[in-house]
Scaffold this motif. Structure first.
Motif, short mmCIF file in Angstrom:
data_model
loop_
_atom_site.label_atom_id
_atom_site.label_comp_id
_atom_site.label_asym_id
_atom_site.label_seq_id
_atom_site.Cartn_x
_atom_site.Cartn_y
_atom_site.Cartn_z
N ASN A 17 3.32 8.43 16.37
CA ASN A 17 3.91 9.20 17.45
C ASN A 17 4.59 10.47 16.98
O ASN A 17 5.37 11.08 17.69
CB ASN A 17 4.90 8.32 18.23
N ASP A 18 4.28 10.85 15.74
CA ASP A 18 4.79 12.09 15.19
C ASP A 18 6.33 12.14 15.19
O ASP A 18 6.94 13.18 15.45
CB ASP A 18 4.22 13.28 15.97
N LYS A 29 9.63 11.91 13.04
CA LYS A 29 9.84 12.24 11.63
C LYS A 29 11.05 11.56 11.02
O LYS A 29 11.30 11.68 9.82
CB LYS A 29 10.03 13.76 11.49
#
Lengths: 339, 339, 339, 339
Positions: free
Chosen positions: D120-121, D123
């Motif tokens: 889901n990107d 970080k």
């Protein structure tokens, strides 16, 4: 559940006992204090207490449904007496009076407060050498050197020292000079500090958190007790509410509730509780009538010149009067058949 | 500013006076109470009080910087004595004791409480006939018929009646049967009700709001006073906080603060303040030591059978003991040189 | 339990039904609203719902364990749509926008706000003509004449009126001129007022009390509903906490909780919720995302000159922008699969 | 006042400068951070800023009337960007998303959350290895070994680690494995911990205290900043109020207020803020609209099986949807001309 062990319980007996408790579905924690060894069982299932009570090596067993166990009155009905030595106690049935400045400032200041205590037969003195301050730029106290000097002057006069410890690294360096480690309101849930104070054999007074519940205060005490230290005192010092006409809202409801839930002594701090000098005596006396075992309040030779908290600090004449009134009120309260 | 007028001030003098006050930049409100006539000036500009003080028709003038004016001690330093007749007062320097059930229930119940009051020399009885309830389906009280019956029995015994009024339409029908109109915590800022009670010549006791500030309580009292009724009593009954171990948090800090700010008598309700029967006596006595002029608490022949609030209600034996302790504590407090 | 009756239930059938419910140990209250007739049963015993459900004259029966009954979603899962006429609704699935000044001040002011609403397609206007004020000396509003004037101008423009009712005696005189009666935060537990509003056939918006719980708000709504009026709207407007950096603490947690517990529409008042003009738009949009069915905020041609609440009031340019953002945010929210 | 020094200021110039500031009546504190050297002057007297501003060795000088100085926007208008490396920032103008479990539990659990983040990107990952618990008998986390394992797996995937530090002694051992040290709500005024974190060159996220004011949060940040560490993030996570329908009361008012008062980034924790899984998304999105620079929320493969906080934890499907909605809402918010 709490199981107090026989001092001579064998390892084999203990293993069997723990296995049995686990079998019921309870997790176990072994607790060793200066006064005894315990198994604390944590779980929710109902069980027949006799099945365990008949096992070998057990002195006593109680079911304690509270989240806190060892500090609960359900386990230990007899009030805890905290012995500071030299026949000085903080305990149910007596009225401890503790006074002194917010901050320890100078040798001269210490001498004067010590003399004030001696004159008024006050056996315990409070004062801060490590000061928690909201702003990093405020006066943070004299530190360990201040404590050493204070200890020299106070112990010579037979006065016990109550002072705040702010972090675990201070515990050891403070140890020779302190009689009661105070845990401040902002550290009331500093669990590492509470853990470490569990390993010390000197008394610990825990102040209720800024917005701590009565339940949380008892659980904080449970940290210290289960860490091994039974010499515990609870302190109500006012809570944070929406009201701003006083510094805090002194919650005297907490006194009878704490006394009913726990065997630990409970004291009241009216100075922080209201924060206004003129009304400290009233709140101190209200604290006495609410059932407290002691009062801790701030005093200074010249409150207006105190480094901190001057607005809520009594001068010596006010303090002398208050100490007498506290004793008179306590004597009257003892005559009443209060719970 | 508050200007007390001479009883014989002429219309012309009054007009000149109002014009002068307006000229300074103050708005004026004319207030007529049973005891005197006043001009209240509202504004913030500084001015020379002598310019007005020298005008004709003025008895007294004071600058009052508080938001509340007529109830402030800055205007009237002498404590207000609320006279209920038959030599019964609620006032500074005495200790009013008021007891009775949460709800008026039956004739038998009333008779028993009245008898309990008479036996213990308690002159004022509390009880609810109009009950504010969170749920519309709960018992809402016996209403006006209950009050009439109660009045008949109480007045025959020389007992004064303290009971809650919930709305303006009840004021008149209750009038012949009530000695002190109580404004409940939920109505503490029902400004229309306060306005109307300002027109009545019977005493009004205002309870602090559920989360009312001390300042707001005084402003609510200002509504009644500026409406014309000086027979006012303030009541601390606990505030709402995050703590749930007690029903409310009894804020005894409020007592010395209210006594310092206002000339009105202040009483404490420990029953609602803590909400747990076993601890009501401690909190009542704490209230006495905090400086209260009276204690109002709940009692019932069989608290467990009370229609409401049984968990915080004393039985008659407990009540009799408490009344004696309150008097003993108050006698001791009078010997102390508290503010 | 709640039993909805058939419109044609016979008296005999009803008597049998009530007798049966009482027999189980439940007290019964008959409730007639504009939309239907109900029996509300209050009790705690468990019972077999089918025993009652099979009786004659019943349309529907539900067990509702909440203290509030008729406003609970457990009884009525379908959201309530409040119809103000002229195709204007406050309801789930739409976004009501209500704006206007704190106080109705002058004809010119009304004209300008009405024009602002028309220009921005805002269908509902708020404003106070009866103002509850902490101090008796503050501006208390224009009263009924102000409302009449406002109604004349607003209804000509197709704008609905939302305004506060402070006491029962105002209900009737306000009736011809009001579309939504607002119950203010200080009157949130004025039970007599709520009772009387239950008899009216116009919409009622109840603001959460100054320190009211979510549960209490629902019980206040239950008063109106059980009094007969189903046209109800709930409003979160900030609660009182210890924090003073904002006027109140806007509790947006309350929005999804209220929407889950009740079938009534819920709106948010960011103006009172934060009390600082510059941050009203952020809190309005946060309210939209939290799940609200409407936003009510204060606007004025020149906020600095408003008679009251100017510091939290938007000017028309800000209001126009905010109305557009609210709609845009709501359109986006509808695309999300939120609960 | 805050004086930023030239990097090449001479000792002599500095001494003169300090002497001058002291002469005015201000106390001075020297502050060295990774980014610059400052003199902070504490005092209340008014003075002519030009008298100091013209002295040698000064880069910049500002008068800051707030109690907090270096974190105030009055000194530094430009928002602080906290750089976590690898082009990952927490800063104004971006929307940080941080997710993960309450407690780090097992290798398998870590792998699954890391994979969820990658997909889901997201970080940054949160999780506790040192857990502050009210009860001493509750699960206290996997400790440093859990952190090492987590770091191995997260860093391999390019994910940054946000985790709580509970005491000064943990700072050093955690250092190689942590990207953001989190200071928990109970430690928000643990001043020794804040002091020590001032000496570290990694980012620090301070959660608002259980009942901390906005002002106190800024002063806690001032401790870290004046200790030398400018990499600071503030976090709103709900405050303690009387309301019990939610775990805490998420105070979104704090977001625009903190953003206006300080140059530090502000993030919102809706999981602790409401404490009920079904309503976490609404409160997260409300947080976005209130102006937050990031959202931190709890997720777990099977929330029902989480060691702690399961009731407020999203599953991965819910988390994936929420992350997308957060980004969509933030994109929309950027188009609005909010303060």
């Amino acid at each position: 559940m709490i199981i107090q062990l026989q001092p001579d319980i064998s390892e084999n007996q203990k293993e069997k006992l723990i296995a049995k408790v686990n079998e019921i579905g309870y997790k176990t924690t072994e607790v060793q204090t200066q006064l005894g060894d315990y198994i604390v069982g944590i779980g929710k299932k109902e069980f027949d207490i006799r099945k365990i009570g008949q096992m070998d090596g057990i002195r006593d067993i109680h079911i304690v449904s509270d989240e806190y166990k060892l500090v609960s009155k359900k386990w230990k009905a007899k009030p805890t007496s905290v012995d500071l030595g030299d026949n000085i106690f903080i305990k149910d049935g007596e009225m401890a009076i503790i006074t002194g400045p917010c901050s320890i400032e100078t040798e001269d200041q210490i001498r004067k407060v010590v003399a004030h205590c001696v004159e008024n037969d006050i056996k315990m003195m409070r004062g801060g050498v490590f000061k928690p301050r909201s702003s990093p730029y405020a006066f943070r106290g004299l530190g360990i050197d201040g404590l050493k000097l204070w200890h020299e002057l106070a112990s010579a006069a037979g006065i016990k020292i109550v002072t705040e410890v702010m972090q675990t690294s201070q515990i050891e360096e403070m140890y020779p000079y302190v009689d009661v480690y105070q845990v401040g309101a902002r550290n009331s849930q500093n669990f590492n500090l509470l853990d470490e104070l569990g390993k010390v054999d000197k008394a610990v007074m825990i102040k209720r958190g800024i917005s701590g519940t009565i339940e949380e205060l008892l659980q904080s005490a449970e940290y210290v007790f289960s860490g091994g230290n039974e010499k515990l005192i609870l302190c109500e010092r006012g809570i944070r509410t929406y009201e701003r006409a006083s510094r805090n809202t002194l919650d005297l409801n907490a006194i009878p509730i704490l006394k009913a839930k726990s065997h630990l002594p409970v004291i009241v701090d009216p100075s922080h509780g209201i924060g206004i000098r003129a009304y400290v005596p009233q709140m101190a006396l209200a604290g006495v009538m609410s059932g407290a075992d002691g009062i801790i309040y701030e005093s200074h030779e010249v409150p207006e010149k105190a480094y901190s908290d001057g607005q809520q600090t009594l001068d010596f004449a006010q303090s002398a009067r208050l100490a007498a009134w506290i004793r008179e009120s306590f004597a009257m309260r003892k005559g009443f058949d209060l719970l």
